[in-house]
Every structure is written in structure tokens, then in C-alpha cells.
Design a protein around this motif. Structure first.
Motif, PDB file in Angstrom:
ATOM      1  N   UNK A 191       4.670   2.905 -13.177  1.00 38.99           N
ATOM      2  CA  UNK A 191       4.994   2.374 -11.854  1.00 38.99           C
ATOM      3  C   UNK A 191       3.742   2.221 -10.995  1.00 38.99           C
ATOM      4  N   UNK A 192       2.815   3.178 -11.113  1.00 39.74           N
ATOM      5  CA  UNK A 192       1.567   3.108 -10.355  1.00 39.74           C
ATOM      6  C   UNK A 192       0.760   1.870 -10.757  1.00 39.74           C
ATOM      7  N   UNK A 193       0.680   1.615 -12.043  1.00 46.65           N
ATOM      8  CA  UNK A 193      -0.060   0.441 -12.527  1.00 46.65           C
ATOM      9  C   UNK A 193       0.582  -0.841 -12.004  1.00 46.65           C
ATOM     10  N   UNK A 194       1.910  -0.904 -12.077  1.00 48.58           N
ATOM     11  CA  UNK A 194       2.613  -2.087 -11.566  1.00 48.58           C
ATOM     12  C   UNK A 194       2.347  -2.268 -10.079  1.00 48.58           C
ATOM     13  N   UNK A 195       2.367  -1.163  -9.319  1.00 49.71           N
ATOM     14  CA  UNK A 195       2.132  -1.233  -7.872  1.00 49.71           C
ATOM     15  C   UNK A 195       0.735  -1.746  -7.548  1.00 49.71           C
TER      16      UNK A 195
ATOM     17  N   UNK B  22       9.439  18.322  -2.058  1.00 47.37           N
ATOM     18  CA  UNK B  22       9.770  17.634  -0.804  1.00 47.37           C
ATOM     19  C   UNK B  22       9.039  16.291  -0.703  1.00 47.37           C
ATOM     20  N   UNK B  23       7.790  16.257  -1.150  1.00 51.32           N
ATOM     21  CA  UNK B  23       7.025  15.008  -1.108  1.00 51.32           C
ATOM     22  C   UNK B  23       7.642  13.956  -2.021  1.00 51.32           C
TER      23      UNK B  23
ATOM     24  N   UNK C 182       0.826  -1.212   0.000  1.00 54.62           N
ATOM     25  CA  UNK C 182       0.000   0.000   0.000  1.00 54.62           C
ATOM     26  C   UNK C 182       0.859   1.260   0.000  1.00 54.62           C
ATOM     27  N   UNK C 183       2.003   1.208   0.669  1.00 54.31           N
ATOM     28  CA  UNK C 183       2.901   2.355   0.708  1.00 54.31           C
ATOM     29  C   UNK C 183       3.406   2.692  -0.685  1.00 54.31           C
ATOM     30  N   UNK C 184       3.757   1.674  -1.467  1.00 54.20           N
ATOM     31  CA  UNK C 184       4.246   1.940  -2.815  1.00 54.20           C
ATOM     32  C   UNK C 184       3.156   2.505  -3.716  1.00 54.20           C
ATOM     33  N   UNK C 185       1.930   2.073  -3.524  1.00 55.27           N
ATOM     34  CA  UNK C 185       0.821   2.671  -4.275  1.00 55.27           C
ATOM     35  C   UNK C 185       0.678   4.147  -3.899  1.00 55.27           C
ATOM     36  N   UNK C 186       0.825   4.447  -2.615  1.00 58.26           N
ATOM     37  CA  UNK C 186       0.764   5.837  -2.150  1.00 58.26           C
ATOM     38  C   UNK C 186       1.915   6.655  -2.735  1.00 58.26           C
TER      39      UNK C 186
ATOM     40  N   UNK D 131       3.450   6.377  -5.562  1.00 57.16           N
ATOM     41  CA  UNK D 131       3.250   6.731  -6.960  1.00 57.16           C
ATOM     42  C   UNK D 131       2.007   7.591  -7.170  1.00 57.16           C
ATOM     43  N   UNK D 132       1.058   7.501  -6.258  1.00 59.05           N
ATOM     44  CA  UNK D 132      -0.089   8.412  -6.308  1.00 59.05           C
ATOM     45  C   UNK D 132       0.376   9.839  -6.033  1.00 59.05           C
ATOM     46  N   UNK D 133       1.182  10.000  -4.993  1.00 61.80           N
ATOM     47  CA  UNK D 133       1.726  11.319  -4.642  1.00 61.80           C
ATOM     48  C   UNK D 133       2.561  11.876  -5.791  1.00 61.80           C
ATOM     49  N   UNK D 134       3.438  11.044  -6.334  1.00 64.70           N
ATOM     50  CA  UNK D 134       4.328  11.519  -7.392  1.00 64.70           C
ATOM     51  C   UNK D 134       3.580  11.818  -8.682  1.00 64.70           C
ATOM     52  N   UNK D 135       2.548  11.040  -8.964  1.00 67.25           N
ATOM     53  CA  UNK D 135       1.749  11.293 -10.158  1.00 67.25           C
ATOM     54  C   UNK D 135       1.092  12.668 -10.067  1.00 67.25           C
ATOM     55  N   UNK D 136       0.518  12.958  -8.905  1.00 62.67           N
ATOM     56  CA  UNK D 136      -0.100  14.272  -8.683  1.00 62.67           C
ATOM     57  C   UNK D 136       0.952  15.375  -8.774  1.00 62.67           C
TER      58      UNK D 136
END
Length: 217
Positions: free
Chosen positions: A187-191, A115-116, A85-89, A91-96
Motif C-alpha cells: 500500500x505504501x508503494x502504491x501511495x 491507537x495510531x 500526502x496523508x495516505x503516504x503518512x 502507511x508510513x505510520x502503519x509500516x513502523x
């Protein structure tokens, strides 16, 4: 009660699984994005939001704190919500962040997003060995972790090379965000796929535990 242990794979067995290469690919993209950001943060901030040289230098210094702090906080959080779940988070943060960054004129928002992203870069390293242990066991965790860390070397080469090539071709850092948005989306899709695979594996183990308990009663 009876208990079915997690698989204890050798390094050779682990690298033959799709989960290993999914984790390897995710971490490669995470590292590439993080090192890219670290390598050009100062000139990028000056170009996009007009940060002064002194302000950009201060931001780069603070990035080191978020890199280190991210390793601690994300590792602690993963113990409660799960590494997958952390890895999904991440890539969600980075995508945004990569979608918003080229369009923001706010110095504060720009720095917060940077910073994020850097905290996710640090958090990826702190979660990597635990994630590998969850999936492959501890039999040869050191070797498996070493194989996964090849992403650090590759990301350290590809990140700066890619951003330099894009900047020299376009004369701007803006296209860099579009390219990395695509990489982060992959990466998000893979996660997400890996998380579903892990949840399915957990259900299978739970079923096995129940069957063993029934047989022993």
C-alpha cells in the motif's frame, strides 16, 4: 486569469483509470488492517504484552475515540498537506507500527501504536471522498465514492478471516504482524506512485493554464 478545471469524470470513466484502482487498493489494505486490529485487539494485547482483561477492555474503548478522532484530525490536516500526502503518512505510520509491535514489551508503546493504526483506519474513510473528488471531480462523486466503499465490505470480511487463519495455523498473533507488514508495504508503494502521478498531473494542468493565459493576452 484563465483556469483549467479538474477533470469531471463519470463513474464509468473513473473506474477505467489506474488512479481509481490505486486508491481502491490502498483503501482496501487500510480497511483490512484497521478492522483486523479492532477485531482482535483485546486478545492480542493480552498475549503480546500481558495486558489484563480489564486493561484490554479499556484499550478497546479508547480505540473508538481514536477511530473517531482520526477521522476529524486527518481530514483537517489533509486540507493543508494534500490527500495524497496523508495516505503516504498513513502507511508510513502503519509500516513502523507493524514492524515494532511484535517486538515491544512496553504496554504503553503497544497501545500507542495500536491507537495510531486505528486513527489511520478512521482517517482513511474521512479522506476518501475528498481524494476521489480531487482526482475525478464531483460530476458523479456519490457513485464513485460508493464504488470505493466496496473496500469496507471486503476488508470487513478479509481482515478477521485472515487474522483467524494465521492465528489458528501458528498459534500466535506474532505472524499476523509479518503478513500485514507486507500488505502495508504494498500500500505504501502504491501511495508513493499515486502521489507522483498526481504531482505530474498538477504540473500538466499548470502548463495548460499558462498556455491558455498566453493565448488570451
Amino acid at each position: 486569469p484563465a483556469k483549467v478545471e479538474a477533470p469531471q469524470l463519470s463513474a464509468r470513466e473513473a473506474v477505467r483509470t489506474k488512479r481509481f484502482w490505486m486508491l481502491w487498493s490502498m483503501h482496501l489494505i487500510n480497511v483490512t488492517a484497521g478492522i483486523m486490529m479492532i477485531s482482535v485487539a483485546s486478545p492480542m494485547a493480552q498475549e503480546i504484552v500481558g495486558l489484563s482483561v480489564a486493561g484490554a477492555a479499556t484499550m478497546v474503548g479508547l480505540m473508538g475515540l481514536f477511530n473517531g478522532g482520526g477521522r476529524l484530525l486527518w481530514a483537517a490536516g489533509s486540507d493543508y498537506i494534500g490527500r495524497q500526502n496523508v495516505f503516504v503518512i498513513f502507511f508510513t505510520i502503519q509500516l513502523i507500527a507493524f514492524i515494532v509491535l511484535p517486538f515491544t514489551s512496553s504496554v504503553l508503546l503497544f497501545q500507542i501504536l495500536i491507537f495510531l493504526v486505528v486513527s489511520c483506519y478512521g482517517g482513511g474513510f474521512s479522506n476518501l471522498p475528498a481524494f476521489a473528488s480531487d482526482m475525478f471531480g464531483t460530476k458523479q462523486l456519490g457513485v464513485i465514492h460508493g464504488y470505493l466503499l466496496t473496500t469496507w465490505s471486503l476488508g470487513g470480511v478479509f481482515g478477521p478471516m485472515l487474522v483467524t487463519a494465521i492465528y489458528e495455523g501458528a498459534g500466535s498473533y506474532i505472524p499476523v504482524f509479518y503478513v500485514f507488514t507486507g500488505l502495508i508495504a504494498v500500500a505504501f508503494i502504491i501511495a508513493v506512485v499515486l502521489r507522483r502521478d498526481i504531482e505530474r498531473m498538477k504540473k500538466q494542468r499548470s502548463t495548460q493554464v499558462t498556455e491558455v493565459e498566453v493565448q488570451t493576452t
